[in-house]
Write an enzyme that holds these catalytic residues in place. Structure first.
Site, PDB file in Angstrom:
ATOM      1  N   CYS A 253      19.957  34.378  54.036  1.00  0.00           N
ATOM      2  CA  CYS A 253      19.990  34.577  55.491  1.00  0.00           C
ATOM      3  C   CYS A 253      21.375  34.330  56.115  1.00  0.00           C
ATOM      4  O   CYS A 253      21.837  35.109  56.952  1.00  0.00           O
ATOM      5  CB  CYS A 253      18.940  33.701  56.162  1.00  0.00           C
ATOM      6  SG  CYS A 253      18.839  32.028  55.496  1.00  0.00           S
TER       7      CYS A 253
ATOM      8  N   GLY B  34      14.752  27.780  58.303  1.00  0.00           N
ATOM      9  CA  GLY B  34      15.293  28.375  57.084  1.00  0.00           C
ATOM     10  C   GLY B  34      14.633  27.778  55.853  1.00  0.00           C
ATOM     11  O   GLY B  34      14.657  28.365  54.776  1.00  0.00           O
TER      12      GLY B  34
ATOM     13  N   HIS C   2      20.451  30.823  62.826  1.00  0.00           N
ATOM     14  CA  HIS C   2      21.629  30.216  62.206  1.00  0.00           C
ATOM     15  C   HIS C   2      22.865  30.635  63.013  1.00  0.00           C
ATOM     16  O   HIS C   2      23.059  31.825  63.296  1.00  0.00           O
ATOM     17  CB  HIS C   2      21.821  30.706  60.764  1.00  0.00           C
ATOM     18  CG  HIS C   2      20.771  30.241  59.795  1.00  0.00           C
ATOM     19  ND1 HIS C   2      19.795  29.309  60.095  1.00  0.00           N
ATOM     20  CD2 HIS C   2      20.579  30.574  58.487  1.00  0.00           C
ATOM     21  CE1 HIS C   2      19.041  29.100  59.024  1.00  0.00           C
ATOM     22  NE2 HIS C   2      19.482  29.855  58.053  1.00  0.00           N
TER      23      HIS C   2
HETATM   24  N1  NAP Z   1      12.816  30.887  56.195  1.00  0.00           N
HETATM   25  C1  NAP Z   1      13.904  31.643  56.238  1.00  0.00           C
HETATM   26  O1  NAP Z   1      14.651  31.660  57.231  1.00  0.00           O
HETATM   27  C2  NAP Z   1      14.252  32.513  55.068  1.00  0.00           C
HETATM   28  C3  NAP Z   1      15.338  33.391  55.194  1.00  0.00           C
HETATM   29  C4  NAP Z   1      15.683  34.217  54.138  1.00  0.00           C
HETATM   30  C5  NAP Z   1      14.935  34.157  52.972  1.00  0.00           C
HETATM   31  N2  NAP Z   1      13.900  33.278  52.868  1.00  0.00           N
HETATM   32  C6  NAP Z   1      13.112  33.276  51.629  1.00  0.00           C
HETATM   33  O2  NAP Z   1      11.852  33.879  51.933  1.00  0.00           O
HETATM   34  C7  NAP Z   1      10.840  33.287  51.128  1.00  0.00           C
HETATM   35  C8  NAP Z   1       9.736  32.751  52.053  1.00  0.00           C
HETATM   36  O3  NAP Z   1      10.288  31.723  52.848  1.00  0.00           O
HETATM   37  P1  NAP Z   1       9.483  31.045  54.041  1.00  0.00           P
HETATM   38  O4  NAP Z   1      10.508  30.315  54.822  1.00  0.00           O
HETATM   39  O5  NAP Z   1       8.629  32.023  54.720  1.00  0.00           O
HETATM   40  O6  NAP Z   1       8.573  29.980  53.232  1.00  0.00           O
HETATM   41  P2  NAP Z   1       7.191  29.342  53.690  1.00  0.00           P
HETATM   42  O7  NAP Z   1       7.086  29.277  55.157  1.00  0.00           O
HETATM   43  O8  NAP Z   1       7.096  28.068  52.926  1.00  0.00           O
HETATM   44  O9  NAP Z   1       6.090  30.358  53.141  1.00  0.00           O
HETATM   45  C9  NAP Z   1       5.850  30.536  51.763  1.00  0.00           C
HETATM   46  C10 NAP Z   1       4.790  31.602  51.564  1.00  0.00           C
HETATM   47  O10 NAP Z   1       4.622  31.801  50.150  1.00  0.00           O
HETATM   48  C11 NAP Z   1       3.243  31.713  49.850  1.00  0.00           C
HETATM   49  N3  NAP Z   1       3.042  31.221  48.507  1.00  0.00           N
HETATM   50  C12 NAP Z   1       3.452  30.037  47.971  1.00  0.00           C
HETATM   51  N4  NAP Z   1       3.012  29.929  46.699  1.00  0.00           N
HETATM   52  C13 NAP Z   1       2.314  31.049  46.449  1.00  0.00           C
HETATM   53  C14 NAP Z   1       1.593  31.518  45.309  1.00  0.00           C
HETATM   54  N5  NAP Z   1       1.527  30.816  44.173  1.00  0.00           N
HETATM   55  N6  NAP Z   1       0.985  32.731  45.387  1.00  0.00           N
HETATM   56  C15 NAP Z   1       1.029  33.449  46.516  1.00  0.00           C
HETATM   57  N7  NAP Z   1       1.701  33.057  47.637  1.00  0.00           N
HETATM   58  C16 NAP Z   1       2.321  31.865  47.585  1.00  0.00           C
HETATM   59  C17 NAP Z   1       2.686  30.741  50.861  1.00  0.00           C
HETATM   60  O11 NAP Z   1       1.303  30.896  50.932  1.00  0.00           O
HETATM   61  P3  NAP Z   1       0.343  29.655  51.360  1.00  0.00           P
HETATM   62  O12 NAP Z   1       0.436  29.555  52.848  1.00  0.00           O
HETATM   63  O13 NAP Z   1      -1.003  30.116  50.888  1.00  0.00           O
HETATM   64  O14 NAP Z   1       0.839  28.449  50.648  1.00  0.00           O
HETATM   65  C18 NAP Z   1       3.406  31.210  52.119  1.00  0.00           C
HETATM   66  O15 NAP Z   1       2.778  32.337  52.641  1.00  0.00           O
HETATM   67  C19 NAP Z   1      11.525  32.212  50.286  1.00  0.00           C
HETATM   68  O16 NAP Z   1      11.857  32.737  49.031  1.00  0.00           O
HETATM   69  C20 NAP Z   1      12.783  31.916  51.080  1.00  0.00           C
HETATM   70  O17 NAP Z   1      13.820  31.408  50.272  1.00  0.00           O
HETATM   71  C21 NAP Z   1      13.529  32.473  53.890  1.00  0.00           C
END
Ligand code: NAP
Length: 365
Positions: free
Chosen positions: A136, A167, A250
């Site tokens: 990001c 993030g 950010h």
């Molecule tokens: N947050 C940001 O600003 C951002 C920016 C760029 C990239 N990213 C990347 O985007 C991805 C998601 O980030 P996030 O911030 O959205 O994380 P998050 O809020 O923690 O969400 C994680 C998601 O993954 C699902 N998940 C976890 N384990 C799983 C499994 N075994 N099978 C299926 N689904 C599963 C979770 O489902 P449950 O609810 O059922 O646990 C939830 O829907 C990450 O790789 C992160 O590095 C994030």
């Protein structure tokens, strides 16, 4: 904004990790487009199976990813962990889906394109079935400085980030909310997601630090991913990544060296009609990008455009050293929005038929 045809272009969409911070934002972006004719499937871990997510005035039932059959899915946007992407993205591709992955699982793989549409859209080929969405902080930086790179070239970058807690995902967002309430109620905050308290605190990025170099993983991503996206292994990047107590967006303080000198008029002119950017740069009013103003939007805000005060200007005010301050919503342009744009671009490259009876057109680039 996106037209009806753009959303139909994506066909049947699966959001993997739909319950998370990026997944929910992706749903919100798709919802804001007219997708009534498009099937949306929400997938997450078995923990969330059977729960519902609001979508377009109705509710989407969340299904478990583990048992899901990707046949019939045109586009799968992965918004889960790297481990989930490594296990399930290949089977989505095998089932015929185009996969865009938000995790870091495939970003450094030379065979997988790493795309910021405003910067390197041309790196997508019709053969690509799996495309990585960059980090990001990197997306926001590269969108902001692309007009300068195109016009003058860029040799080195020193960047300090001010990164939102979201993030680190939905749990971190909740942690800031609950800790802020605790601190205001004179209770000790309880760190869970972050080791440090995140409310009313500024701390070095939570990713692990390489003991040899002292560089943390977020900083390493900014270096390596910029080089891959630009196809330039020589560009010098010096990042310092820091968390600040804001919910989303950010911000970044950037000082860079251009390959050819420019003056302020030329710098400002370079940003004319730049894609994905809004200039917020009013010296008289002291009005510049803020995280609140960038939040919820798709543009990266760019301001504080000024020559490095330590640089010597030539008689026409030119120097290679420039400073700027930028802010971009990392849940949108830093993740969900960029992923949706990639999917649209890739589908165009594959020559997808647009279901418009009057034209029955095939888009191809
Ligand atoms: N947050 C940001 O600003 C951002 C920016 C760029 C990239 N990213 C990347 O985007 C991805 C998601 O980030 P996030 O911030 O959205 O994380 P998050 O809020 O923690 O969400 C994680 C998601 O993954 C699902 N998940 C976890 N384990 C799983 C499994 N075994 N099978 C299926 N689904 C599963 C979770 O489902 P449950 O609810 O059922 O646990 C939830 O829907 C990450 O790789 C992160 O590095 C994030």
């Amino acid at each position: 904004m996106t037209s009806h045809s753009d959303s139909l272009l994506l066909g049947s969409i699966a959001i993997v990790g739909a319950t998370g911070a990026v997944g929910r934002e992706t749903l919100s972006i798709l919802e804001s487009r007219d997708v009534a004719a498009t099937r949306i499937t929400a997938l997450a871990s078995p923990r969330s199976a059977g729960t519902t997510l609001p979508y377009a005035g109705a509710s989407l039932r969340v299904q478990s990813l583990d048992a899901f059959d990707f046949r019939g899915i045109d586009v799968a946007i992965f918004c889960a962990t790297s481990a989930v992407a490594r296990t399930h993205a290949p089977r989505a591709v095998d089932a015929g889906a185009l996969v865009v992955d938000n995790s870091s699982a495939f970003r450094s793989d030379a065979r997988i394109p790493l795309i910021v549409p405003e910067v390197n859209a041309d790196s997508i080929t019709p053969a690509d079935r799996l495309i990585a969405n960059p980090n990001c902080s990197t997306i926001i930086l590269l969108v902001a400085i692309e007009p300068l790179r195109r016009r003058f070239g860029i040799r080195d970058i020193v960047v300090s980030t001010y990164q939102a807690v979201s993030g680190a995902g939905a749990a971190a967002l909740e942690e800031l909310r609950s800790q802020a309430a605790d601190v205001l109620a004179s209770k000790a905050p309880t760190p869970r997601v972050f080791k440090e308290p995140c409310a009313f605190n500024v701390f070095s990025h939570n990713s692990s630090v390489d003991p040899e170099s002292g560089v943390n993983v977020e900083e390493r991503k900014m270096i390596d991913e910029t080089r891959k996206i630009w196809g330039d292994s020589r560009v010098r990047i010096t990042p310092t990544c820091v968390r600040v107590p804001v919910f989303r967006t950010h911000s970044e303080s950037v000082t860079l060296s251009l390959a050819t000198p420019a003056n302020l008029d030329e710098i400002r002119h370079a940003f004319t009609n730049a894609r994905g950017i809004r200039i917020v740069d009013d010296r008289a009013a002291n009005k510049f990008p803020t995280s609140i103003e960038a939040s919820g939007g798709d543009d990266v805000l760019v301001g504080r455009l000024r020559p490095d005060p330590a640089a010597t200007l030539d008689p026409s005010g030119r120097t290679t050293r420039w400073c700027l301050f930028i802010a971009g919503d990392q849940l949108r342009k830093g993740a969900a929005q960029n992923a949706v744009q990639i999917a649209e671009l890739a589908r165009i490259r594959f020559g997808v038929r647009i279901p418009d009876a009057s034209r029955n057109a095939t888009l191809a680039v």
